[in-house]
Design a protein around this motif. Structure first.
Motif, PDB file in Angstrom:
ATOM      1  N   LEU A  98       0.902  -1.011  -0.144  1.00  0.00           N
ATOM      2  CA  LEU A  98      -0.316   0.180  -0.296  1.00  0.00           C
ATOM      3  C   LEU A  98       0.742   0.996  -0.109  1.00  0.00           C
ATOM      4  O   LEU A  98       0.264   2.481  -0.480  1.00  0.00           O
ATOM      5  CB  LEU A  98      -0.408  -0.421   1.143  1.00  0.00           C
ATOM      6  CG  LEU A  98      -1.896   1.328   1.503  1.00  0.00           C
ATOM      7  CD1 LEU A  98      -3.204   0.756  -0.015  1.00  0.00           C
ATOM      8  CD2 LEU A  98      -2.303   0.566   2.466  1.00  0.00           C
ATOM      9  N   GLU A  99       2.061   1.461   0.898  1.00  0.00           N
ATOM     10  CA  GLU A  99       2.690   2.692   0.925  1.00  0.00           C
ATOM     11  C   GLU A  99       3.736   2.478  -0.392  1.00  0.00           C
ATOM     12  O   GLU A  99       3.798   3.522  -0.982  1.00  0.00           O
ATOM     13  CB  GLU A  99       4.012   2.137   1.859  1.00  0.00           C
ATOM     14  CG  GLU A  99       4.459   3.344   1.926  1.00  0.00           C
ATOM     15  CD  GLU A  99       5.012   3.655   3.381  1.00  0.00           C
ATOM     16  OE1 GLU A  99       5.049   3.327   4.252  1.00  0.00           O
ATOM     17  OE2 GLU A  99       6.306   4.578   3.424  1.00  0.00           O
ATOM     18  N   ASP A 155      -2.459  -4.202  10.490  1.00  0.00           N
ATOM     19  CA  ASP A 155      -1.057  -2.992   9.754  1.00  0.00           C
ATOM     20  C   ASP A 155      -1.837  -1.460   9.893  1.00  0.00           C
ATOM     21  O   ASP A 155      -1.412  -0.615   9.603  1.00  0.00           O
ATOM     22  CB  ASP A 155      -0.270  -2.806   8.673  1.00  0.00           C
ATOM     23  CG  ASP A 155       0.854  -4.198   9.013  1.00  0.00           C
ATOM     24  OD1 ASP A 155       0.791  -4.592  10.449  1.00  0.00           O
ATOM     25  OD2 ASP A 155       1.194  -5.005   8.264  1.00  0.00           O
ATOM     26  N   ILE A 156      -3.191  -1.194   9.440  1.00  0.00           N
ATOM     27  CA  ILE A 156      -4.145  -0.389  10.029  1.00  0.00           C
ATOM     28  C   ILE A 156      -5.161  -0.304  10.897  1.00  0.00           C
ATOM     29  O   ILE A 156      -5.933  -1.627  11.137  1.00  0.00           O
ATOM     30  CB  ILE A 156      -4.433  -0.323   7.942  1.00  0.00           C
ATOM     31  CG1 ILE A 156      -3.596  -0.158   7.301  1.00  0.00           C
ATOM     32  CG2 ILE A 156      -6.083   0.254   7.858  1.00  0.00           C
ATOM     33  CD1 ILE A 156      -2.942   0.818   6.556  1.00  0.00           C
ATOM     34  N   THR A 165     -10.975   4.270   4.594  1.00  0.00           N
ATOM     35  CA  THR A 165      -9.595   4.721   4.755  1.00  0.00           C
ATOM     36  C   THR A 165      -8.919   4.639   3.040  1.00  0.00           C
ATOM     37  O   THR A 165      -7.741   6.052   2.941  1.00  0.00           O
ATOM     38  CB  THR A 165      -8.850   3.708   5.645  1.00  0.00           C
ATOM     39  OG1 THR A 165      -9.313   3.793   7.027  1.00  0.00           O
ATOM     40  CG2 THR A 165      -7.282   3.790   5.929  1.00  0.00           C
ATOM     41  N   LEU A 169      -7.323   8.014   1.655  1.00  0.00           N
ATOM     42  CA  LEU A 169      -5.452   8.182   1.358  1.00  0.00           C
ATOM     43  C   LEU A 169      -5.797   8.506   0.054  1.00  0.00           C
ATOM     44  O   LEU A 169      -4.764   9.907   0.115  1.00  0.00           O
ATOM     45  CB  LEU A 169      -4.972   6.809   1.285  1.00  0.00           C
ATOM     46  CG  LEU A 169      -3.737   6.391   1.232  1.00  0.00           C
ATOM     47  CD1 LEU A 169      -3.271   6.996   2.714  1.00  0.00           C
ATOM     48  CD2 LEU A 169      -4.035   4.348   1.076  1.00  0.00           C
ATOM     49  N   MET A 172      -6.287  12.070  -0.430  1.00  0.00           N
ATOM     50  CA  MET A 172      -4.917  13.618  -0.151  1.00  0.00           C
ATOM     51  C   MET A 172      -3.829  13.119  -1.473  1.00  0.00           C
ATOM     52  O   MET A 172      -3.687  14.440  -1.750  1.00  0.00           O
ATOM     53  CB  MET A 172      -4.367  12.493   1.339  1.00  0.00           C
ATOM     54  CG  MET A 172      -3.215  13.452   1.186  1.00  0.00           C
ATOM     55  SD  MET A 172      -2.699  12.940   3.373  1.00  0.00           S
ATOM     56  CE  MET A 172      -3.399  13.721   4.390  1.00  0.00           C
ATOM     57  N   ALA A 194       6.398  13.179   2.206  1.00  0.00           N
ATOM     58  CA  ALA A 194       5.225  13.880   3.015  1.00  0.00           C
ATOM     59  C   ALA A 194       4.390  13.351   2.542  1.00  0.00           C
ATOM     60  O   ALA A 194       3.366  13.057   3.607  1.00  0.00           O
ATOM     61  CB  ALA A 194       5.312  15.520   2.194  1.00  0.00           C
ATOM     62  N   VAL A 195       3.809  13.120   1.951  1.00  0.00           N
ATOM     63  CA  VAL A 195       2.084  12.561   1.257  1.00  0.00           C
ATOM     64  C   VAL A 195       2.017  10.717   1.860  1.00  0.00           C
ATOM     65  O   VAL A 195       1.387  10.826   3.559  1.00  0.00           O
ATOM     66  CB  VAL A 195       2.249  12.271   0.220  1.00  0.00           C
ATOM     67  CG1 VAL A 195       1.320  11.406   0.309  1.00  0.00           C
ATOM     68  CG2 VAL A 195       1.815  13.033  -0.723  1.00  0.00           C
ATOM     69  N   LYS A 197       4.049  10.151   4.770  1.00  0.00           N
ATOM     70  CA  LYS A 197       4.456   9.908   6.308  1.00  0.00           C
ATOM     71  C   LYS A 197       3.092  10.442   6.871  1.00  0.00           C
ATOM     72  O   LYS A 197       2.290  10.047   7.917  1.00  0.00           O
ATOM     73  CB  LYS A 197       5.169  11.036   6.336  1.00  0.00           C
ATOM     74  CG  LYS A 197       6.752  11.365   6.653  1.00  0.00           C
ATOM     75  CD  LYS A 197       7.837  11.569   7.126  1.00  0.00           C
ATOM     76  CE  LYS A 197       9.059  11.852   6.731  1.00  0.00           C
ATOM     77  NZ  LYS A 197      10.061  12.748   6.804  1.00  0.00           N
ATOM     78  N   ILE A 198       2.474  11.717   6.098  1.00  0.00           N
ATOM     79  CA  ILE A 198       0.876  12.467   6.643  1.00  0.00           C
ATOM     80  C   ILE A 198       0.056  10.899   6.422  1.00  0.00           C
ATOM     81  O   ILE A 198      -0.659  11.042   7.733  1.00  0.00           O
ATOM     82  CB  ILE A 198       0.637  13.116   6.161  1.00  0.00           C
ATOM     83  CG1 ILE A 198       1.709  14.619   6.452  1.00  0.00           C
ATOM     84  CG2 ILE A 198      -0.681  14.002   6.549  1.00  0.00           C
ATOM     85  CD1 ILE A 198       1.112  15.540   5.862  1.00  0.00           C
ATOM     86  N   ALA A 199      -0.409  10.587   5.769  1.00  0.00           N
ATOM     87  CA  ALA A 199      -1.062   9.685   5.534  1.00  0.00           C
ATOM     88  C   ALA A 199      -0.843   8.226   5.969  1.00  0.00           C
ATOM     89  O   ALA A 199      -1.804   8.128   7.146  1.00  0.00           O
ATOM     90  CB  ALA A 199      -0.832   8.629   4.663  1.00  0.00           C
ATOM     91  N   PHE A 200       0.323   8.198   6.407  1.00  0.00           N
ATOM     92  CA  PHE A 200       0.587   6.390   7.220  1.00  0.00           C
ATOM     93  C   PHE A 200       0.553   6.677   8.693  1.00  0.00           C
ATOM     94  O   PHE A 200       0.092   6.267   9.517  1.00  0.00           O
ATOM     95  CB  PHE A 200       1.390   5.682   7.326  1.00  0.00           C
ATOM     96  CG  PHE A 200       0.930   5.092   5.460  1.00  0.00           C
ATOM     97  CD1 PHE A 200       0.879   3.896   5.722  1.00  0.00           C
ATOM     98  CD2 PHE A 200       1.344   5.538   4.538  1.00  0.00           C
ATOM     99  CE1 PHE A 200       0.216   3.290   4.384  1.00  0.00           C
ATOM    100  CE2 PHE A 200       1.081   5.067   3.425  1.00  0.00           C
ATOM    101  CZ  PHE A 200      -0.256   3.801   3.178  1.00  0.00           C
ATOM    102  N   ASP A 201       1.319   8.306   9.091  1.00  0.00           N
ATOM    103  CA  ASP A 201       1.758   8.687  10.826  1.00  0.00           C
ATOM    104  C   ASP A 201       0.620   8.988  11.703  1.00  0.00           C
ATOM    105  O   ASP A 201       0.848   9.835  12.650  1.00  0.00           O
ATOM    106  CB  ASP A 201       2.854   8.525  11.209  1.00  0.00           C
ATOM    107  CG  ASP A 201       3.886   6.732  10.241  1.00  0.00           C
ATOM    108  OD1 ASP A 201       3.384   5.657  10.376  1.00  0.00           O
ATOM    109  OD2 ASP A 201       4.811   6.840   9.568  1.00  0.00           O
TER     110      ASP A 201
END
Lengths: 205, 205
Positions: A98-99, A155-156, A165, A169, A172, A194-195, A197-201
């Motif tokens: 996904l990442e 994990d999600i 979600t 996601l 964004m 940046a995307v 980091k913000i989306a996952f954390d």
């Protein structure tokens, strides 16, 4: 046939015996017009005026306005589906795939910005548009299934509907077309970071 | 003046001596048309046909198409700026005001979905559109400053440009217009929760 040029054409990319615009440059100008005025609001006459060549000269490259649209949205979709294929090759957990998909999609959006912008504004009034919407839905389904798989692997976050979600996601990610403008020296990898980091954390420390 | 009705009008909301549509219902139908066909692509003739009343009957309520647009985008902007005012009253840290603003904006988007959809598609070709874009920029600036303040207080991750964080945050919020469709029994608060959780804490467990 005489072609009156109002703007200097780019250098010929080697199409034998036909100096001036090649298909790629016709396509780029068409996509810019479609994005500025809307696909429905742009005629081949407008494109001919913008390019400073006759309509016949355009029809040497493409058969119709709809073919230009198809080439444009396929440029976006082919890029996104190439990332899907790559993501599927990533070993390990669904969240890693996904990442990969999120980062890769950001890169495609940045590299093919005008094409993805056009794709995301398509409404479905013509056959080409409906085909593009069908491929978009297929992409969204892949994202949604990946979110669900990652949630099943723990994990999600499980407290939000995976479909919601997935929508947020890529909401964004896709928002980039509204505000991102490439600057000299800016690196798409920084934006993908940046995307991701913000989306996952999240934005909170 | 005769008004030929093709569709049954809603019940009169009490405008004295003029049964049929009131300003509010004219506005709602106009906004739906603008969203479906584009503002530029919709004429007062189209609106008159859709409502099944004469153009004169429409001009009884509004002076022009542009006034309909102004009423519509102001409905969206007034809602968003009311949330800004409320957020400023929230005591405590900037990150709490930011979270209030995110949640409140989701609620406004849900409550005023067609109006916000129109606002977010405005391009700036007319005076009304340029004024709307100016207010949008003002809103974006407020968000951006709030993110910066929260970052200075150590509550928002410092490794991403606050302007980018603000864009991505509201990119996610605004994406609702693309996919959210109200369902019976669905609660905007749940959606505001989902957005706030993902935005602030990410999708990862």
């Amino acid at each position: 046939m005489t072609s009156v040029r109002q703007t200097p054409p780019p250098a010929s990319s080697g199409r034998r015996g036909r100096p001036g615009y090649d298909l790629e440059s016709v396509l780029r100008v068409a996509v810019k017009l479609f994005n500025d005025r809307g696909y429905d609001g742009t005629s081949m006459e407008d494109l001919s005026r913008k390019l400073g060549i006759t309509k016949s000269a355009i029809y040497h490259h493409v058969s119709s306005k709809q073919e230009l649209l198809r080439l444009a949205v396929d440029r976006a979709l082919d890029g996104l589906f190439a990332v899907v294929d790559e993501a599927e090759q990533v070993d390990g957990r669904a969240v890693e795939r996904l990442e990969y998909l999120v980062r890769g999609s950001v890169t495609v959006l940045v590299d093919r910005l005008p094409f993805v912008t056009l794709l995301l504004r398509v409404r479905g009034n013509t056959k080409v548009e409906r085909a593009a919407l069908a491929r978009r839905r297929e992409f969204d389904k892949i994202v949604s299934e990946l979110v669900r798989a990652a949630e099943n692997e723990g994990d999600i976050r499980p407290d939000i509907d995976p479909a919601v979600t997935a929508r947020l996601l890529f909401g964004m990610v896709n928002s980039l077309i509204e505000w991102y403008r490439p600057r000299r020296g800016s690196d798409p990898t920084d934006l993908a970071d940046a995307v991701a980091k913000i989306a996952f954390d999240g934005i909170r420390t």
